[in-house]
Design a protein around this motif. Structure first.
Motif, PDB file in Angstrom:
ATOM      1  N   ASN A   1      -1.005  -9.432  -8.419  1.00  0.00           N
ATOM      2  CA  ASN A   1      -0.799  -8.059  -7.894  1.00  0.00           C
ATOM      3  C   ASN A   1      -1.433  -7.861  -6.470  1.00  0.00           C
ATOM      4  O   ASN A   1      -2.495  -7.361  -6.232  1.00  0.00           O
ATOM      5  CB  ASN A   1      -1.485  -7.164  -8.868  1.00  0.00           C
ATOM      6  N   PRO A   2      -0.540  -8.095  -5.515  1.00  0.00           N
ATOM      7  CA  PRO A   2      -0.961  -8.098  -4.013  1.00  0.00           C
ATOM      8  C   PRO A   2      -1.063  -6.791  -3.714  1.00  0.00           C
ATOM      9  O   PRO A   2      -0.549  -5.844  -4.008  1.00  0.00           O
ATOM     10  CB  PRO A   2       0.231  -8.921  -3.270  1.00  0.00           C
ATOM     11  N   LYS A   3      -2.079  -6.820  -2.672  1.00  0.00           N
ATOM     12  CA  LYS A   3      -2.412  -5.194  -2.201  1.00  0.00           C
ATOM     13  C   LYS A   3      -1.146  -4.701  -1.322  1.00  0.00           C
ATOM     14  O   LYS A   3      -0.524  -5.780  -0.581  1.00  0.00           O
ATOM     15  CB  LYS A   3      -3.560  -5.270  -1.198  1.00  0.00           C
ATOM     16  N   CYS A   4      -0.831  -3.609  -1.092  1.00  0.00           N
ATOM     17  CA  CYS A   4      -0.041  -3.080  -0.364  1.00  0.00           C
ATOM     18  C   CYS A   4      -0.086  -1.677   0.029  1.00  0.00           C
ATOM     19  O   CYS A   4      -0.450  -0.792  -1.104  1.00  0.00           O
ATOM     20  CB  CYS A   4       1.479  -3.278  -1.092  1.00  0.00           C
TER      21      CYS A   4
ATOM     22  N   SER B   1       7.796 -11.132  -9.535  1.00  0.00           N
ATOM     23  CA  SER B   1       6.681 -12.269  -9.970  1.00  0.00           C
ATOM     24  C   SER B   1       6.347 -13.002  -9.051  1.00  0.00           C
ATOM     25  O   SER B   1       7.242 -13.555  -8.268  1.00  0.00           O
ATOM     26  CB  SER B   1       7.225 -12.679 -11.216  1.00  0.00           C
ATOM     27  N   MET B   2       4.727 -13.209  -9.043  1.00  0.00           N
ATOM     28  CA  MET B   2       4.278 -14.150  -8.085  1.00  0.00           C
ATOM     29  C   MET B   2       4.077 -15.650  -8.745  1.00  0.00           C
ATOM     30  O   MET B   2       3.698 -16.570  -8.158  1.00  0.00           O
ATOM     31  CB  MET B   2       2.963 -13.737  -7.566  1.00  0.00           C
ATOM     32  N   GLY B   3       4.578 -15.637  -9.906  1.00  0.00           N
ATOM     33  CA  GLY B   3       4.295 -16.948 -10.462  1.00  0.00           C
ATOM     34  C   GLY B   3       3.228 -17.569 -10.828  1.00  0.00           C
ATOM     35  O   GLY B   3       2.190 -16.682 -10.954  1.00  0.00           O
ATOM     36  N   LEU B   4       2.777 -18.878 -10.790  1.00  0.00           N
ATOM     37  CA  LEU B   4       1.519 -19.465 -10.794  1.00  0.00           C
ATOM     38  C   LEU B   4       0.779 -19.451  -9.603  1.00  0.00           C
ATOM     39  O   LEU B   4       1.304 -19.461  -8.666  1.00  0.00           O
ATOM     40  CB  LEU B   4       1.694 -20.777 -11.407  1.00  0.00           C
TER      41      LEU B   4
ATOM     42  N   GLY C   1       2.655  -9.200   7.847  1.00  0.00           N
ATOM     43  CA  GLY C   1       2.334 -10.734   7.802  1.00  0.00           C
ATOM     44  C   GLY C   1       2.994 -11.463   6.404  1.00  0.00           C
ATOM     45  O   GLY C   1       3.113 -12.401   6.301  1.00  0.00           O
ATOM     46  N   TRP C   2       3.808 -10.634   5.686  1.00  0.00           N
ATOM     47  CA  TRP C   2       4.515 -11.237   4.528  1.00  0.00           C
ATOM     48  C   TRP C   2       5.659 -11.743   5.225  1.00  0.00           C
ATOM     49  O   TRP C   2       6.326 -11.347   6.281  1.00  0.00           O
ATOM     50  CB  TRP C   2       4.905 -10.223   3.547  1.00  0.00           C
TER      51      TRP C   2
END
Length: 471
Positions: free
Chosen positions: A25-28, A36-39, A371-372
């Motif tokens: 759950n990245p900040k935004c 999904s960010m996966g593993l 930065g993404w």
């Protein structure tokens, strides 16, 4: 003592769970695209590199488009990433180069292509290097190169016709590499004691592979191939310093002249990285496109006939049948260019083009955090049924209509925006000239291979073997 151990264990477990939660759950400062960010650390890298044999959109991308829509988030090789299969957003990313986005590639790509490769440079330095390349491969230079390109194609086709069969990917790569290396650095493989292309072959085998730098892995072999090729290029540059080339000007001449200027912005490291990328890009992508084109012609006899008719008509208009191709004749190849565009659309040699967001960007209700990384996915754009009727069908004639409408937003085989591939014209000239020489003088038959695999880059695991014979 047991209670202290339990407290430490509980603390570690909570810390790990908190870390995993933050990863997923990245900040935004807004609403992130779904996904999904996966593993942790690994992300969804394994799924991304999983091989498939379809000409359709890569299953990794297609499944996530179905689940999340054309703009979604994921993580590859430890990096949070936004993937776009949306034509509008993909076009927007290219058009905002230097303002909202800049060219970016994963650390593994930077390690492979060099820290100062042209894809990692920005602003003035990028424009400067682009100008240097256009001096050699711009339209005006290509007019003068046309006889060399035709001579190379005729020489190799004659040689191949005397063999029982020829594997097109490797053979066309040799033809193009020899021509490009001669133009760039006056390299003649027949006179050289070292095989420069051999090092590029080792490099290519590990280019699209899982980035584990351990002896024996494809990625390690890739880095070793680059190291050896760079050593050879540096040695050639040093030799040129001592013994100038008096026969013809090449890229080394431009580099050495620039390095001697007091106000130069060029360095030897940048020049060598550029040389490496140019040699790789010129022969690897074009040889894949030619091989895919041969497979298409073998599978579609009616397309081969229409292509042959166009080139036979060019010969019939000549006063002397033995004359070489002229620039005017090249520019008259309407169906051939349509065929090349359709080949590039379906081959999808470049599975992804990377950029990085320079600031928070809002688009269609989503926020791309500063930065993404952003990966534009050309195959998803090229195979979009909203833009292309029956997108998996090979139909060069669709480009008559596409040309009138302007297809840049829906066609990005050569990139887009300020970083539109400077080698596009060179690639089209090489393909058109090769096809002209092939269909006017020879017949060919597919005798073995032809299967494709994407990992996610295009590969021919059992080659494309053809038998070439005189007409």
């Amino acid at each position: 003592m047991w209670s202290a151990a339990l407290i430490i264990t509980a603390f570690l477990a909570i810390s790990i769970l908190h870390w995993i939660y933050k990863w997923r759950n990245p900040k935004c400062n807004g609403v992130l695209p779904p996904g999904s960010m996966g593993l942790p650390l690994l992300g969804e890298t394994l799924q991304f590199f999983a091989p498939n044999s379809s000409s359709d959109i890569q299953p990794f991308i297609k499944e996530r488009i179905r689940r999340y829509g054309p703009i979604f988030r994921t993580s590859l090789v430890g990096r949070p990433l936004i993937v776009t299969a949306d034509p509008d957003f993909s076009h927007y990313v290219f058009q905002q180069e230097g303002e909202l986005f800049q060219s970016w590639y994963p650390d593994t790509f930077t390690e492979i292509f060099g820290k100062q490769n042209v894809g990692s440079l920005h602003g003035f330095m990028y424009k400067y290097l682009k100008g240097m390349v256009l001096n050699l491969f711009g339209p005006e230079s290509l007019k003068n190169m046309l006889p060399e390109v035709e001579m190379a194609a005729r020489r190799h086709l004659k040689m191949w016709s005397e063999q029982d069969s020829v594997e097109m990917k490797d053979s066309s790569a040799t033809m193009i590499f020899d021509l490009t290396a001669k133009k760039l650095i006056s390299h003649d493989p027949e006179k050289s004691s070292e095989n420069l292309r051999e090092n590029f072959v080792a490099f290519i085998k590990g280019l699209i592979s899982f980035p584990i730098n351990i002896p024996g892995t494809a990625y390690h072999k890739c880095l070793q191939g680059r190291k050896k090729a760079m050593k050879m290029l540096k040695h050639m540059l040093e030799e040129r310093r001592v013994t100038p080339n008096k026969l013809q000007r090449d890229f080394f001449d431009y580099v050495l002249e620039d390095l001697q200027r007091k106000d130069t912005v060029l360095t030897e490291a940048i020049a060598l990285d550029l040389m490496f990328v140019l040699l790789f890009a010129s022969f690897e992508t074009t040889s894949l496109a030619i091989t895919y084109a041969i497979k298409i012609l073998a599978d579609h006899p009616h397309v081969l006939k229409e292509l042959t008719d166009e080139h036979d008509a060019i010969l019939s208009r000549r006063k002397n049948m033995d004359d070489g191709l002229t620039w005017k004749e090249y520019k008259s190849m309407k169906f051939t260019i349509q065929f090349i565009n359709e080949t590039a659309r379906l081959a999808n040699i470049v599975p992804g083009v990377f950029r990085k967001a320079l600031k928070d960007i809002k688009f269609k209700g989503h926020t791309i955090p500063a930065g993404w990384a952003v990966m534009v996915c050309p195959p998803a754009v090229h195979l979009n049924p909203s833009a292309y009727k029956d997108p998996l069908v090979f139909n060069p004639r669709r480009w008559e209509e596409m040309e009138q409408k302007g297809a840049s937003k829906n066609f990005m085989a050569f990139g887009g925006g300020m970083r539109f591939c400077v080698g596009t014209d060179f690639t089209k000239v090489q393909m058109a000239v090769f096809l002209h020489c092939l269909v006017t003088k020879y017949r060919f038959l597919l005798v073995k291979g032809g299967d494709i695999v994407r990992t996610p880059g295009l590969q021919f695991p059992n080659g494309v073997h053809i038998k070439i014979s005189d007409k």
